[in-house]
Design an enzyme around this catalytic site. Structure first.
Site, PDB file in Angstrom:
ATOM      1  N   SER A 234       0.834  -1.189   0.000  1.00 60.15           N
ATOM      2  CA  SER A 234       0.000   0.000   0.000  1.00 60.15           C
ATOM      3  C   SER A 234       0.881   1.256   0.000  1.00 60.15           C
ATOM      4  CB  SER A 234      -0.964  -0.035   1.191  1.00 60.15           C
ATOM      5  OG  SER A 234      -2.007   0.889   1.034  1.00 60.15           O
TER       6      SER A 234
ATOM      7  N   GLU B  67      -9.570  -3.814  -6.137  1.00 55.33           N
ATOM      8  CA  GLU B  67      -9.067  -2.843  -5.171  1.00 55.33           C
ATOM      9  C   GLU B  67      -8.905  -1.484  -5.823  1.00 55.33           C
ATOM     10  OE1 GLU B  67      -4.882  -2.887  -3.968  1.00 55.33           O
ATOM     11  OE2 GLU B  67      -4.770  -4.905  -4.817  1.00 55.33           O
TER      12      GLU B  67
ATOM     13  N   HIS C 130      -7.896  -5.075  -1.538  1.00 53.35           N
ATOM     14  CA  HIS C 130      -6.648  -4.408  -1.198  1.00 53.35           C
ATOM     15  C   HIS C 130      -5.889  -5.161  -0.101  1.00 53.35           C
ATOM     16  CE1 HIS C 130      -3.776  -1.181  -0.793  1.00 53.35           C
ATOM     17  NE2 HIS C 130      -4.029  -1.091   0.509  1.00 53.35           N
TER      18      HIS C 130
END
Length: 304
Positions: free
Chosen positions: A149, A243, A273
């Site tokens: 991320s 995502e 995600h």
């Protein structure tokens, strides 16, 4: 500390894991909540299950930055993976990624360093990137950079800064569901926004504003998707198709490959995600972990 318990082979149906991810997003990733509350809840709710037998977790300092060093198996020379946790540059900690790190160490025969880099809004850009540089400078031997991320964005920004400074690159870079463009309109694809069970455009907007002023979002050290991607080490990019950040992974893979970079890009249909952070529970995450271990072994083979 040493974990002597063996993690059971437990597979959870994807629908159950998806529901859990949705609850995690609702409970933790809420822009209406103070950052300290989000941090506390994420640490509590993402605590890893039983770690692989023989897992050792030690707190150290690399370049003055606190880190956790996660290793499975007997001590000895081994490659190092430096992994930067996600959390929108504002939340998250080594604890949230410890389980993935332990499984990667067991599978790849590496040690994994998890930096506790400074977080926004108390410490906005470039504090996190400065900490990342300090940690890497303290690592000896073969190293692979990694991040999930926002941590993926931090890892790529660090690789780009090394390239631009004429420094030797790491052996490779692993990017899990990376956030690479802070200025991208995440509401432009409403269908994708609905399918993401963890992230929301509002939360990403709050994180982006906390990390850097909007006029800085076009800086490649803040949004590394906007950089030129030639001269990079081998990249492994993993993402799910459901995502909100999927376009970042796809655009980076295309740009880096076109620039001559060795890119391995894998998409998992229907995955959300950061799905890759649940090895041992989710079959897709086990597959992603196996690929990451293969990548570490491949790019560090023969390096002293």
């Amino acid at each position: 500390m040493t974990a002597r318990r063996a993690r059971p082979r437990l597979r959870v149906p994807p629908a159950v894991m998806r529901a859990g991810a949705r609850q995690l997003g609702r409970r933790c990733l809420d822009p209406a909540l103070p950052w300290r509350v989000q941090r506390t809840r994420l640490d509590q709710l993402s605590r890893p299950f039983l770690l692989p037998r023989g897992t050792t977790v030690t707190g150290q300092r690399f370049g003055g930055v606190p880190v956790e060093v996660v290793s499975v198996g007997p001590p000895g020379p081994r490659p190092t993976v430096v992994h930067f946790h996600g959390g929108g540059y504002c939340i998250g900690s080594a604890r949230t990624i410890r389980g993935w790190a332990a499984h990667l160490s067991a599978r790849a025969g590496c040690r994994v360093v998890l930096p506790e880099y400074r977080l926004a809004p108390e410490h906005p850009y470039p504090a996190g990137l400065q900490d990342a540089r300090a940690v890497l400078a303290a690592v000896e031997g073969p190293v692979v950079l990694s991040g999930d991320s926002a941590g993926g964005g931090l890892a790529l920004a660090l690789v780009l800064s090394m390239r631009d400074a004429g420094k030797a690159p790491p052996a490779g870079c692993i990017l899990l569901s990376p956030w690479l463009d802070l200025g991208r309109d995440r509401r432009a694809d409403p269908g994708l926004a609905r399918r993401d069970v963890l992230l929301t455009p509002d939360w990403l907007d709050a994180c982006a504003h906390a990390y850097a002023a909007p006029e800085a979002w076009a800086d490649p050290s803040v949004s590394p998707l906007l950089a030129a991607h030639s001269g990079l080490p081998p990249l492994l990019i993993q993402a799910g198709t459901s995502e909100l950040l999927a376009p970042d992974a796809e655009l980076l893979a295309a740009s880096a490959a076109a620039a001559g970079t060795d890119v391995t890009y894998t998409r998992w249909p229907g995955m959300w995600h950061d799905f890759a952070l649940q090895p041992g529970l989710l079959a897709a995450a086990d597959s992603a972990l196996a690929q990451a271990a293969w990548f570490v072994g491949t790019v560090t083979a023969g390096l002293a």
